[in-house]
Scaffold this motif. Sequence first.
Motif, PDB file in Angstrom:
ATOM      1  N   SER A 167       6.817   4.781  22.684  1.00  0.00           N
ATOM      2  CA  SER A 167       8.251   5.047  22.520  1.00  0.00           C
ATOM      3  C   SER A 167       8.749   5.050  21.078  1.00  0.00           C
ATOM      4  O   SER A 167       9.937   5.259  20.855  1.00  0.00           O
ATOM      5  N   SER A 168       7.881   4.827  20.118  1.00  0.00           N
ATOM      6  CA  SER A 168       8.320   4.783  18.715  1.00  0.00           C
ATOM      7  C   SER A 168       8.099   6.119  18.019  1.00  0.00           C
ATOM      8  O   SER A 168       7.335   6.966  18.479  1.00  0.00           O
ATOM      9  N   THR A 169       8.748   6.263  16.875  1.00  0.00           N
ATOM     10  CA  THR A 169       8.662   7.497  16.095  1.00  0.00           C
ATOM     11  C   THR A 169       7.330   7.553  15.345  1.00  0.00           C
ATOM     12  O   THR A 169       6.989   6.611  14.628  1.00  0.00           O
ATOM     13  N   PRO A 170       6.584   8.652  15.474  1.00  0.00           N
ATOM     14  CA  PRO A 170       5.362   8.795  14.671  1.00  0.00           C
ATOM     15  C   PRO A 170       5.749   9.037  13.211  1.00  0.00           C
ATOM     16  O   PRO A 170       6.679   9.780  12.920  1.00  0.00           O
ATOM     17  N   TYR A 171       5.033   8.389  12.301  1.00  0.00           N
ATOM     18  CA  TYR A 171       5.313   8.562  10.875  1.00  0.00           C
ATOM     19  C   TYR A 171       4.632   9.838  10.387  1.00  0.00           C
ATOM     20  O   TYR A 171       3.424   9.997  10.518  1.00  0.00           O
TER      21      TYR A 171
ATOM     22  N   VAL B 279      -6.840   1.027  19.270  1.00  0.00           N
ATOM     23  CA  VAL B 279      -6.591  -0.369  18.910  1.00  0.00           C
ATOM     24  C   VAL B 279      -5.394  -0.426  17.969  1.00  0.00           C
ATOM     25  O   VAL B 279      -5.401   0.205  16.909  1.00  0.00           O
ATOM     26  N   SER B 280      -4.356  -1.185  18.361  1.00  0.00           N
ATOM     27  CA  SER B 280      -3.148  -1.311  17.543  1.00  0.00           C
ATOM     28  C   SER B 280      -3.287  -2.457  16.557  1.00  0.00           C
ATOM     29  O   SER B 280      -3.866  -3.493  16.859  1.00  0.00           O
ATOM     30  N   SER B 281      -2.690  -2.271  15.381  1.00  0.00           N
ATOM     31  CA  SER B 281      -2.675  -3.318  14.363  1.00  0.00           C
ATOM     32  C   SER B 281      -1.555  -4.303  14.655  1.00  0.00           C
ATOM     33  O   SER B 281      -0.754  -4.111  15.574  1.00  0.00           O
ATOM     34  N   SER B 282      -1.476  -5.313  13.849  1.00  0.00           N
ATOM     35  CA  SER B 282      -0.316  -6.195  13.900  1.00  0.00           C
ATOM     36  C   SER B 282       0.867  -5.447  13.283  1.00  0.00           C
ATOM     37  O   SER B 282       0.690  -4.421  12.626  1.00  0.00           O
ATOM     38  N   VAL B 283       2.066  -5.964  13.495  1.00  0.00           N
ATOM     39  CA  VAL B 283       3.284  -5.308  13.012  1.00  0.00           C
ATOM     40  C   VAL B 283       3.526  -5.685  11.552  1.00  0.00           C
ATOM     41  O   VAL B 283       3.412  -6.845  11.172  1.00  0.00           O
ATOM     42  N   THR B 284       3.865  -4.681  10.749  1.00  0.00           N
ATOM     43  CA  THR B 284       4.292  -4.900   9.370  1.00  0.00           C
ATOM     44  C   THR B 284       5.796  -4.670   9.329  1.00  0.00           C
ATOM     45  O   THR B 284       6.290  -3.691   9.883  1.00  0.00           O
TER      46      THR B 284
ATOM     47  N   ILE C  52      12.408  -1.859   8.541  1.00  0.00           N
ATOM     48  CA  ILE C  52      11.356  -0.950   9.010  1.00  0.00           C
ATOM     49  C   ILE C  52      10.239  -1.804   9.587  1.00  0.00           C
ATOM     50  O   ILE C  52       9.763  -2.741   8.940  1.00  0.00           O
ATOM     51  N   LYS C  53       9.833  -1.488  10.814  1.00  0.00           N
ATOM     52  CA  LYS C  53       8.675  -2.134  11.429  1.00  0.00           C
ATOM     53  C   LYS C  53       7.672  -1.035  11.747  1.00  0.00           C
ATOM     54  O   LYS C  53       8.059   0.021  12.256  1.00  0.00           O
ATOM     55  N   ALA C  54       6.389  -1.291  11.470  1.00  0.00           N
ATOM     56  CA  ALA C  54       5.370  -0.265  11.670  1.00  0.00           C
ATOM     57  C   ALA C  54       4.074  -0.857  12.198  1.00  0.00           C
ATOM     58  O   ALA C  54       3.746  -2.015  11.917  1.00  0.00           O
TER      59      ALA C  54
ATOM     60  N   ALA D 281      -7.567   5.385   6.988  1.00  0.00           N
ATOM     61  CA  ALA D 281      -7.821   6.813   7.213  1.00  0.00           C
ATOM     62  C   ALA D 281      -8.045   7.072   8.705  1.00  0.00           C
ATOM     63  O   ALA D 281      -8.775   6.338   9.365  1.00  0.00           O
ATOM     64  N   GLY D 282      -7.382   8.069   9.237  1.00  0.00           N
ATOM     65  CA  GLY D 282      -7.528   8.439  10.633  1.00  0.00           C
ATOM     66  C   GLY D 282      -6.603   7.709  11.584  1.00  0.00           C
ATOM     67  O   GLY D 282      -6.530   8.049  12.761  1.00  0.00           O
ATOM     68  N   ALA D 283      -5.889   6.704  11.095  1.00  0.00           N
ATOM     69  CA  ALA D 283      -4.982   5.938  11.959  1.00  0.00           C
ATOM     70  C   ALA D 283      -3.660   6.675  12.133  1.00  0.00           C
ATOM     71  O   ALA D 283      -3.190   7.351  11.217  1.00  0.00           O
ATOM     72  N   SER D 284      -3.071   6.548  13.302  1.00  0.00           N
ATOM     73  CA  SER D 284      -1.725   7.060  13.552  1.00  0.00           C
ATOM     74  C   SER D 284      -0.751   5.922  13.285  1.00  0.00           C
ATOM     75  O   SER D 284      -1.023   4.770  13.623  1.00  0.00           O
ATOM     76  N   ILE D 285       0.390   6.244  12.682  1.00  0.00           N
ATOM     77  CA  ILE D 285       1.390   5.234  12.342  1.00  0.00           C
ATOM     78  C   ILE D 285       2.640   5.483  13.176  1.00  0.00           C
ATOM     79  O   ILE D 285       3.088   6.627  13.297  1.00  0.00           O
ATOM     80  N   TYR D 286       3.198   4.398  13.733  1.00  0.00           N
ATOM     81  CA  TYR D 286       4.441   4.467  14.493  1.00  0.00           C
ATOM     82  C   TYR D 286       5.405   3.448  13.899  1.00  0.00           C
ATOM     83  O   TYR D 286       4.992   2.358  13.508  1.00  0.00           O
ATOM     84  N   PHE D 287       6.714   3.807  13.853  1.00  0.00           N
ATOM     85  CA  PHE D 287       7.673   2.897  13.236  1.00  0.00           C
ATOM     86  C   PHE D 287       9.000   2.888  13.983  1.00  0.00           C
ATOM     87  O   PHE D 287       9.292   3.787  14.774  1.00  0.00           O
ATOM     88  N   THR D 288       9.786   1.835  13.709  1.00  0.00           N
ATOM     89  CA  THR D 288      11.154   1.740  14.208  1.00  0.00           C
ATOM     90  C   THR D 288      12.059   1.360  13.041  1.00  0.00           C
ATOM     91  O   THR D 288      11.609   0.764  12.055  1.00  0.00           O
ATOM     92  N   LEU D 289      13.345   1.689  13.183  1.00  0.00           N
ATOM     93  CA  LEU D 289      14.344   1.329  12.174  1.00  0.00           C
ATOM     94  C   LEU D 289      15.407   0.398  12.747  1.00  0.00           C
ATOM     95  O   LEU D 289      16.319  -0.007  12.029  1.00  0.00           O
TER      96      LEU D 289
END
Length: 130
Positions: free
Chosen positions: A86-90, A111-116, A102-104, A69-77
């Motif tokens: 530089s990534s697209t906000p989800y 603080v950024s998370s690890s990549v999923t 899909i990488k997010a 909750a409250g986190a911003s998500i960014y992803f690439t295709l």
Amino acid sequence: MVVPTLSRKVECESLFEAMHGYFWKFVCSLVLYLSFIVLPASATTAPAISPSTGVYSTAQASATITADAGASIYFTLDGSTPNPASSTPYTAPITLNSVNTIKAIAVLSGVSSSVTTANIQNDENSVVVA
């Protein structure tokens, strides 16, 4: 010749106890200082991508990404590593093609998370293995 007296012994012991106390106060202060300065505020949990990696005989039309909750998500295709700059906000489910990577990441309080990563393939000719 100076003969140690009981009062001198007490003074030395008091001084040692005082210095010992200051040493531990210093160590505790240093640990607290470093925990606020060096360590990140909190770890951000990696986001979850649904559907997960797999080959699907029933076409998957879209993928969703969820995070804390409250986190911003960014992803690439395109298989590149996502980043906030530089990534697209989800903001909505992602429309899937026949082959998708899909990488997010999730970002919370800077603080950024690890990549999923999810590799999703829609293949109506695949055989379901039970």
